[in-house]
Write an enzyme that holds these catalytic residues in place. Structure first.
Site, PDB file in Angstrom:
ATOM      1  N   ASP A  53      -4.090  -0.866   4.286  1.00 31.58           N
ATOM      2  CA  ASP A  53      -2.716  -1.372   4.276  1.00 31.58           C
ATOM      3  C   ASP A  53      -2.187  -1.633   5.678  1.00 31.58           C
ATOM      4  O   ASP A  53      -0.975  -1.696   5.891  1.00 31.58           O
ATOM      5  CB  ASP A  53      -1.803  -0.375   3.560  1.00 31.58           C
ATOM      6  CG  ASP A  53      -1.824   1.000   4.217  1.00 31.58           C
ATOM      7  OD1 ASP A  53      -2.914   1.460   4.605  1.00 31.58           O
ATOM      8  OD2 ASP A  53      -0.758   1.631   4.341  1.00 31.58           O
ATOM      9  N   ARG A 108      -8.448 -12.231   7.972  1.00 30.87           N
ATOM     10  CA  ARG A 108      -7.993 -11.013   7.274  1.00 30.87           C
ATOM     11  C   ARG A 108      -8.466 -11.021   5.828  1.00 30.87           C
ATOM     12  O   ARG A 108      -8.910 -10.000   5.293  1.00 30.87           O
ATOM     13  CB  ARG A 108      -6.463 -10.902   7.348  1.00 30.87           C
ATOM     14  CG  ARG A 108      -5.918 -10.672   8.752  1.00 30.87           C
ATOM     15  CD  ARG A 108      -4.449 -10.268   8.736  1.00 30.87           C
ATOM     16  NE  ARG A 108      -3.580 -11.283   8.162  1.00 30.87           N
ATOM     17  CZ  ARG A 108      -2.983 -12.260   8.844  1.00 30.87           C
ATOM     18  NH1 ARG A 108      -3.192 -12.364  10.159  1.00 30.87           N
ATOM     19  NH2 ARG A 108      -2.185 -13.130   8.256  1.00 30.87           N
ATOM     20  N   LYS A 165       2.899   3.548  -1.087  1.00 30.76           N
ATOM     21  CA  LYS A 165       2.774   4.406   0.086  1.00 30.76           C
ATOM     22  C   LYS A 165       3.939   4.169   1.034  1.00 30.76           C
ATOM     23  O   LYS A 165       4.338   3.027   1.265  1.00 30.76           O
ATOM     24  CB  LYS A 165       1.461   4.123   0.808  1.00 30.76           C
ATOM     25  CG  LYS A 165       1.304   4.905   2.106  1.00 30.76           C
ATOM     26  CD  LYS A 165       0.299   4.256   3.023  1.00 30.76           C
ATOM     27  CE  LYS A 165       0.584   4.646   4.463  1.00 30.76           C
ATOM     28  NZ  LYS A 165      -0.363   4.062   5.407  1.00 30.76           N
ATOM     29  N   GLU A 182       4.064  10.688   2.502  1.00 34.11           N
ATOM     30  CA  GLU A 182       3.286  10.833   3.736  1.00 34.11           C
ATOM     31  C   GLU A 182       4.168  11.064   4.974  1.00 34.11           C
ATOM     32  O   GLU A 182       4.556  10.123   5.650  1.00 34.11           O
ATOM     33  CB  GLU A 182       2.417   9.589   3.973  1.00 34.11           C
ATOM     34  CG  GLU A 182       1.562   9.681   5.237  1.00 34.11           C
ATOM     35  CD  GLU A 182       0.779   8.418   5.533  1.00 34.11           C
ATOM     36  OE1 GLU A 182       0.074   8.409   6.554  1.00 34.11           O
ATOM     37  OE2 GLU A 182       0.875   7.446   4.761  1.00 34.11           O
ATOM     38  N   GLU A 219       3.430  12.024   8.310  1.00 38.29           N
ATOM     39  CA  GLU A 219       2.297  12.294   9.187  1.00 38.29           C
ATOM     40  C   GLU A 219       2.753  13.084  10.413  1.00 38.29           C
ATOM     41  O   GLU A 219       3.637  12.653  11.139  1.00 38.29           O
ATOM     42  CB  GLU A 219       1.632  10.995   9.636  1.00 38.29           C
ATOM     43  CG  GLU A 219       0.448  11.239  10.575  1.00 38.29           C
ATOM     44  CD  GLU A 219      -0.277   9.980  10.996  1.00 38.29           C
ATOM     45  OE1 GLU A 219      -1.180  10.086  11.847  1.00 38.29           O
ATOM     46  OE2 GLU A 219       0.060   8.891  10.483  1.00 38.29           O
ATOM     47  N   LYS A 247       0.028  12.709   1.081  1.00 34.51           N
ATOM     48  CA  LYS A 247      -0.901  12.266   2.115  1.00 34.51           C
ATOM     49  C   LYS A 247      -0.562  13.004   3.409  1.00 34.51           C
ATOM     50  O   LYS A 247       0.057  12.451   4.315  1.00 34.51           O
ATOM     51  CB  LYS A 247      -0.840  10.751   2.305  1.00 34.51           C
ATOM     52  CG  LYS A 247      -1.932  10.233   3.242  1.00 34.51           C
ATOM     53  CD  LYS A 247      -2.041   8.718   3.227  1.00 34.51           C
ATOM     54  CE  LYS A 247      -3.125   8.262   4.201  1.00 34.51           C
ATOM     55  NZ  LYS A 247      -3.374   6.812   4.139  1.00 34.51           N
ATOM     56  N   SER A 293      -6.823  10.672   8.011  1.00 35.39           N
ATOM     57  CA  SER A 293      -7.781  11.100   9.041  1.00 35.39           C
ATOM     58  C   SER A 293      -7.125  11.199  10.410  1.00 35.39           C
ATOM     59  O   SER A 293      -7.561  11.996  11.247  1.00 35.39           O
ATOM     60  CB  SER A 293      -8.972  10.139   9.092  1.00 35.39           C
ATOM     61  OG  SER A 293      -8.548   8.804   9.290  1.00 35.39           O
ATOM     62  N   GLY A 294      -6.122  10.368  10.679  1.00 34.33           N
ATOM     63  CA  GLY A 294      -5.308  10.526  11.875  1.00 34.33           C
ATOM     64  C   GLY A 294      -6.021  10.390  13.200  1.00 34.33           C
ATOM     65  O   GLY A 294      -5.623  11.003  14.180  1.00 34.33           O
ATOM     66  N   GLY A 295      -7.104   9.621  13.247  1.00 38.18           N
ATOM     67  CA  GLY A 295      -7.798   9.427  14.517  1.00 38.18           C
ATOM     68  C   GLY A 295      -9.001  10.329  14.714  1.00 38.18           C
ATOM     69  O   GLY A 295      -9.653  10.277  15.762  1.00 38.18           O
ATOM     70  N   SER A 343      -7.599   9.886   1.904  1.00 40.58           N
ATOM     71  CA  SER A 343      -7.007   8.548   1.917  1.00 40.58           C
ATOM     72  C   SER A 343      -7.202   8.042   3.344  1.00 40.58           C
ATOM     73  O   SER A 343      -6.294   8.105   4.173  1.00 40.58           O
ATOM     74  CB  SER A 343      -5.521   8.594   1.545  1.00 40.58           C
ATOM     75  OG  SER A 343      -4.956   7.295   1.630  1.00 40.58           O
ATOM     76  N   TYR A 368       0.768   1.650  13.755  1.00 45.95           N
ATOM     77  CA  TYR A 368       0.091   0.954  12.670  1.00 45.95           C
ATOM     78  C   TYR A 368       0.607  -0.476  12.571  1.00 45.95           C
ATOM     79  O   TYR A 368       1.755  -0.731  12.872  1.00 45.95           O
ATOM     80  CB  TYR A 368       0.337   1.679  11.338  1.00 45.95           C
ATOM     81  CG  TYR A 368      -0.482   2.935  11.216  1.00 45.95           C
ATOM     82  CD1 TYR A 368      -1.625   2.978  10.435  1.00 45.95           C
ATOM     83  CD2 TYR A 368      -0.117   4.081  11.914  1.00 45.95           C
ATOM     84  CE1 TYR A 368      -2.376   4.138  10.326  1.00 45.95           C
ATOM     85  CE2 TYR A 368      -0.875   5.250  11.810  1.00 45.95           C
ATOM     86  CZ  TYR A 368      -1.995   5.276  11.009  1.00 45.95           C
ATOM     87  OH  TYR A 368      -2.739   6.412  10.928  1.00 45.95           O
TER      88      TYR A 368
END
Length: 391
Positions: free
Chosen positions: A66, A88, A178, A218, A220, A260, A302-304, A329, A391
């Site tokens: 996304d 894309r 999301k 989410e 984060e 998430k 996963s955040g990097g 996710s 993002y």
């Protein structure tokens, strides 16, 4: 005592138990529970519960594709491709037409452009997913902007017009949504930023459910910083406490949501790395303290982290039974190897799809607690953390 009696005979209590009639008293617990669920989320309640359970199914998780057009452009530029709609589309077609993906992937989060796109042969991407029993999802927030009055923090915009957007996305075939907001530990986080994140997520979740979409919640907690893992745990507990307080205030149906969260790790710049076992211990401690067992699925971001890191940490969390489906996710942690294998060349599509299946299967095994990490490439072990990543 008078106050207690008044509470017990309040209209809200009568509504929950079916009143004081003998018929209401004789109703079975499952029947009362079904009534509660339908009342909490309106006409979509049963469908929301079914959708959430489908996404939170054993051995499967979510493919997050996304990224905004700008972020997708960064991914494409890393392999020398221009950020055009055709490129894309080609990349997302590669991902969404991978044969056998549904064995490991239960849901795919799409950007709005992708939700309405088709393959070059004219088949809707939504139908490609449905054919593999993968639920189509949709990013519905409008991104982060500065939060006035805070410590250089952000808030997530997008509530204006959200109901009508969700209704249109449902018609197009999306069944979950999301909304991502962020909390920064180096910035405090301030009480204002935490409250804003929690309230925004709760309003979004209520609106999404009212329009038939299972909301992924989410907040984060960014990896940025040099703090210890105990600090992350403290902040995560504070954030999730606020989130569930406001979810309840907004009458969100817990059985019809997915979470998430970030894993509880030390800051990315902390001098000491944590083992998967330590990350699992701290993360599960936070979840058990803050997340009701009514929630069907915890789908970690996963955040990097590197591809292997994210998979090892998920595996460690599934070494014993949990009250929720604990899964993934992932965006970069599923796509990094794919992009490198593809390089934008048609002749590499098959190899790139095989790379996707390798990563998807690894995380499927991790969801089942059976991942060993054997045979992983050095590339898959490279971290992808970027300070201040957007993002």
């Amino acid at each position: 005592m008078a106050m207690l009696t008044a509470k017990l005979s309040s209209p809200a209590t009568n509504w929950i138990t079916g009143g004081h009639s003998s018929a209401g008293a004789r109703r079975s617990a499952p029947a009362r529970r079904a009534t509660l669920i339908r009342a909490a989320a309106g006409s979509y309640a049963d469908e929301l519960v079914s959708t959430a359970k489908s996404v939170a199914s054993p051995g499967r998780g979510i493919l997050a594709i996304d990224e905004s057009n700008a972020t997708c452009g960064k991914r494409l530029s890393s392999i020398g491709l221009d950020n055009t709609e055709a490129n894309r589309q080609a990349y997302r077609q590669l991902l969404l037409t991978t044969a056998g993906l549904g064995e490991y992937i239960s849901g795919a989060i799409l950007f709005e452009e992708t939700l309405y796109q088709s393959t070059t042969d004219g088949k809707k991407f939504v139908d490609c997913l449905k054919d593999q029993n993968i639920m189509p999802g949709i990013k519905v927030d409008k991104g982060l902007v500065p939060l006035p009055g805070s410590n250089n923090e952000s808030w997530c915009q997008g509530l204006d017009g959200l109901a009508s957007r969700c209704a249109e996305y449902y018609k197009q075939g999306a069944r979950f949504a999301k909304w991502r907001t962020v909390v920064s530990i180096p910035c405090g986080p301030s009480a204002l930023a935490v409250k804003e994140a929690a309230w925004g997520l709760a309003r979004y979740a209520a609106i999404a459910q009212d329009n038939g979409l299972v909301p992924i919640v989410e907040p984060e907690i960014l990896l940025d910083g040099d703090h210890e893992i105990e600090t992350t745990l403290e902040v995560a507990e504070k954030v999730w406490s606020e989130v569930f307080f406001y979810l309840a205030q907004n009458n969100v149906l817990f059985e019809g949501i997915l979470l998430k969260p970030s894993m509880v790790t030390p800051g990315a710049e902390h001098k000491q790395r944590a083992t998967p076992e330590a990350i699992a211990k701290y993360t599960l401690t936070m979840l058990r303290r803050r997340v009701p067992p009514a929630v069907p699925g915890i789908m970690f971001l996963s955040g990097g982290q590197s591809e292997v890191e994210a998979t090892l940490n998920l595996n460690a969390m599934n070494q014993a039974p949990n009250p929720w489906h604990v899964s993934f996710s992932y965006a970069r942690a599923l796509q990094n190897s794919v992009l490198k294998a593809w390089q934008g060349r048609p002749e590499n599509v098959e190899g790139a799809q095989k790379a996707l299946l390798v990563r998807a299967k690894a995380n499927s095994l991790a969801q089942l607690g059976r991942y060993t990490g054997e045979g992983e490439s050095d590339d898959a072990k490279k971290g992808m953390f970027q300070k201040g990543y957007t993002y």
